[in-house]
Design a protein around this motif. Sequence first.
Motif, mmCIF file in Angstrom:
data_model
loop_
_atom_site.group_PDB
_atom_site.id
_atom_site.type_symbol
_atom_site.label_atom_id
_atom_site.label_comp_id
_atom_site.label_asym_id
_atom_site.label_seq_id
_atom_site.Cartn_x
_atom_site.Cartn_y
_atom_site.Cartn_z
ATOM 1 N N PRO A 107 0.819 -1.221 0.000
ATOM 2 C CA PRO A 107 0.000 0.000 0.000
ATOM 3 C C PRO A 107 0.849 1.267 0.000
ATOM 4 N N LEU A 108 0.242 2.342 -0.462
ATOM 5 C CA LEU A 108 0.919 3.633 -0.573
ATOM 6 C C LEU A 108 0.629 4.452 0.687
ATOM 7 N N LEU A 109 1.666 4.770 1.449
ATOM 8 C CA LEU A 109 1.502 5.517 2.697
ATOM 9 C C LEU A 109 1.332 7.003 2.412
ATOM 10 N N LEU A 110 0.421 7.644 3.160
ATOM 11 C CA LEU A 110 0.221 9.090 3.087
ATOM 12 C C LEU A 110 0.832 9.695 4.355
ATOM 13 N N PRO A 111 2.079 10.204 4.279
ATOM 14 C CA PRO A 111 2.773 10.652 5.495
ATOM 15 C C PRO A 111 2.049 11.779 6.226
ATOM 16 N N GLN A 112 1.300 12.616 5.496
ATOM 17 C CA GLN A 112 0.583 13.707 6.160
ATOM 18 C C GLN A 112 -0.480 13.157 7.112
ATOM 19 N N LEU A 113 -1.213 12.123 6.679
ATOM 20 C CA LEU A 113 -2.235 11.540 7.546
ATOM 21 C C LEU A 113 -1.601 10.756 8.686
ATOM 22 N N ALA A 114 -0.438 10.150 8.438
ATOM 23 C CA ALA A 114 0.277 9.470 9.521
ATOM 24 C C ALA A 114 0.692 10.483 10.593
ATOM 25 N N ALA A 157 -5.365 20.494 12.480
ATOM 26 C CA ALA A 157 -6.268 21.076 11.477
ATOM 27 C C ALA A 157 -5.481 21.621 10.294
ATOM 28 N N SER A 158 -4.303 22.175 10.564
ATOM 29 C CA SER A 158 -3.468 22.706 9.490
ATOM 30 C C SER A 158 -2.952 21.587 8.592
ATOM 31 N N VAL A 159 -2.551 20.466 9.188
ATOM 32 C CA VAL A 159 -2.073 19.323 8.408
ATOM 33 C C VAL A 159 -3.177 18.811 7.497
ATOM 34 N N LEU A 160 -4.393 18.742 8.034
ATOM 35 C CA LEU A 160 -5.500 18.198 7.250
ATOM 36 C C LEU A 160 -5.948 19.149 6.152
ATOM 37 N N SER A 161 -5.828 20.454 6.388
ATOM 38 C CA SER A 161 -6.332 21.412 5.391
ATOM 39 C C SER A 161 -5.541 21.361 4.097
ATOM 40 N N GLY A 162 -4.244 20.977 4.170
ATOM 41 C CA GLY A 162 -3.443 20.879 2.955
ATOM 42 C C GLY A 162 -3.151 22.238 2.374
ATOM 43 N N HIS A 214 2.625 11.672 -6.997
ATOM 44 C CA HIS A 214 2.557 12.179 -5.627
ATOM 45 C C HIS A 214 1.102 12.389 -5.233
ATOM 46 N N LEU A 215 0.690 11.806 -4.085
ATOM 47 C CA LEU A 215 -0.661 11.968 -3.563
ATOM 48 C C LEU A 215 -0.612 12.802 -2.292
ATOM 49 N N LEU A 216 -1.450 13.843 -2.231
ATOM 50 C CA LEU A 216 -1.488 14.731 -1.075
ATOM 51 C C LEU A 216 -2.922 14.813 -0.548
ATOM 52 N N PRO A 217 -3.166 14.458 0.723
ATOM 53 C CA PRO A 217 -4.517 14.573 1.287
ATOM 54 C C PRO A 217 -4.840 16.009 1.668
ATOM 55 N N THR A 218 -6.101 16.382 1.508
ATOM 56 C CA THR A 218 -6.604 17.677 1.969
ATOM 57 C C THR A 218 -7.809 17.415 2.866
ATOM 58 N N ALA A 219 -8.473 18.485 3.275
ATOM 59 C CA ALA A 219 -9.606 18.341 4.181
ATOM 60 C C ALA A 219 -10.803 17.662 3.531
ATOM 61 N N SER A 220 -10.806 17.531 2.205
ATOM 62 C CA SER A 220 -11.988 16.968 1.553
ATOM 63 C C SER A 220 -11.673 15.949 0.469
ATOM 64 N N SER A 221 -10.401 15.775 0.105
ATOM 65 C CA SER A 221 -10.092 14.920 -1.034
ATOM 66 C C SER A 221 -8.610 14.582 -1.050
ATOM 67 N N LEU A 222 -8.209 13.865 -2.113
ATOM 68 C CA LEU A 222 -6.795 13.618 -2.388
ATOM 69 C C LEU A 222 -6.421 14.349 -3.662
ATOM 70 N N VAL A 283 -14.981 10.678 4.713
ATOM 71 C CA VAL A 283 -14.319 10.488 6.011
ATOM 72 C C VAL A 283 -13.456 11.698 6.348
ATOM 73 N N LEU A 284 -12.693 12.196 5.376
ATOM 74 C CA LEU A 284 -11.868 13.379 5.619
ATOM 75 C C LEU A 284 -12.729 14.615 5.867
ATOM 76 N N LEU A 285 -13.865 14.702 5.192
ATOM 77 C CA LEU A 285 -14.778 15.824 5.423
ATOM 78 C C LEU A 285 -15.284 15.826 6.860
ATOM 79 N N VAL A 286 -15.726 14.665 7.343
ATOM 80 C CA VAL A 286 -16.210 14.556 8.725
ATOM 81 C C VAL A 286 -15.081 14.839 9.707
ATOM 82 N N LEU A 287 -13.901 14.321 9.407
ATOM 83 C CA LEU A 287 -12.751 14.537 10.275
ATOM 84 C C LEU A 287 -12.430 16.021 10.388
ATOM 85 N N GLY A 288 -12.484 16.745 9.268
ATOM 86 C CA GLY A 288 -12.210 18.174 9.292
ATOM 87 C C GLY A 288 -13.231 18.945 10.118
#
Length: 317
Positions: A107-114, A157-162, A214-222, A283-288
């Motif tokens: 699997p591909l790890l998303l370091p920002q979410l980690a 919150a800043s990490v998740l907002s991207g 490169h995949l980057l997560p944001t508060a609502s999507s990748l 899930v990311l939307l609810v988390l935000g």
Amino acid sequence: MTAVVFPYLPPDDLLKAEEESNARELSWYLDSLQEKLAEFKAGLEDCYAKLSPVEDPESSTLVISTPKSELVKGHVTRVGTRVIKGSIYLRLKTLPPINLKLNESSPLLLPQLAHLRTLLNSALDSIDITLWTGDRHSGSFINSQLHLLHSILLEAASVLSGPTLNIRPGTPNPLPLAPRTSGEQGNPDNPPWYEIAPTPDTFVPPLPTNLSLHLLPTASSLILTLRVLEPTAVPESTFSKFATAIGAQRRLEHDEMDEVFVYKGEEVRVKEKVRVESGGDPVLLVLGVKLGSLVKGVEGCMCGLRAVMGVGEEEDD
């Protein structure tokens, strides 16, 4: 009619009575904060569970496709901090068509979410210390712990907002270009694209050596960013220079076209760049939303405690 308090108290007794009243109010407020901290803990545990690495109903399958073009077509499934499966078909202008499939055993790890999950764990630890270890009747201690919790939640919150996407008219990319983030300046928890690369067994077939994904997560999507690279050591051919000069060949313009990066130990330029945003990740939307609510809740507790203690923000800092 008089507004004088009856019975009348001498100044010294009145001051003492005010101090006793303030002490009782502070004690009551500190006791009520224990319930609020328990509520914050429950909310954080829910957020932490949403980033669990176990495949469950919290997983999200997201469509990643360029609108009105065939450059990128595909989908990925994110579970917790990883992308566990997916398929992406590419028809870039400077590469032959390729159909990539994610290897489910790698699997591909998303370091920002980690990093976000680590921050949530730190926030839970700070609440446990406040509830069970420290002096719950000390206003200064509770105040400092609330400040610590608030700073952790703001970072989460800043990490998740991207990154914030800036609209640039005339860009050939499917999405507006984003400025450099703090991670692109050396943050190990949010490494830039040129410092990380999927392992050779992540995709089947393996990624071409001159393609960065490169995949980057944001508060609502990748956000998926694809870069076709060319070594700076290889000069541009005479034919290519001539074709560009007479207008027969147009250079693909993007925000990184004149920059040089070190990728896998080699200096490269970005020949072609495509950025595309996935569909909404529920899930990311609810988390935000939950993180935003927790930040506001902690700020309200801090404001109330300052009022009861009789200190301003300047003194508090």
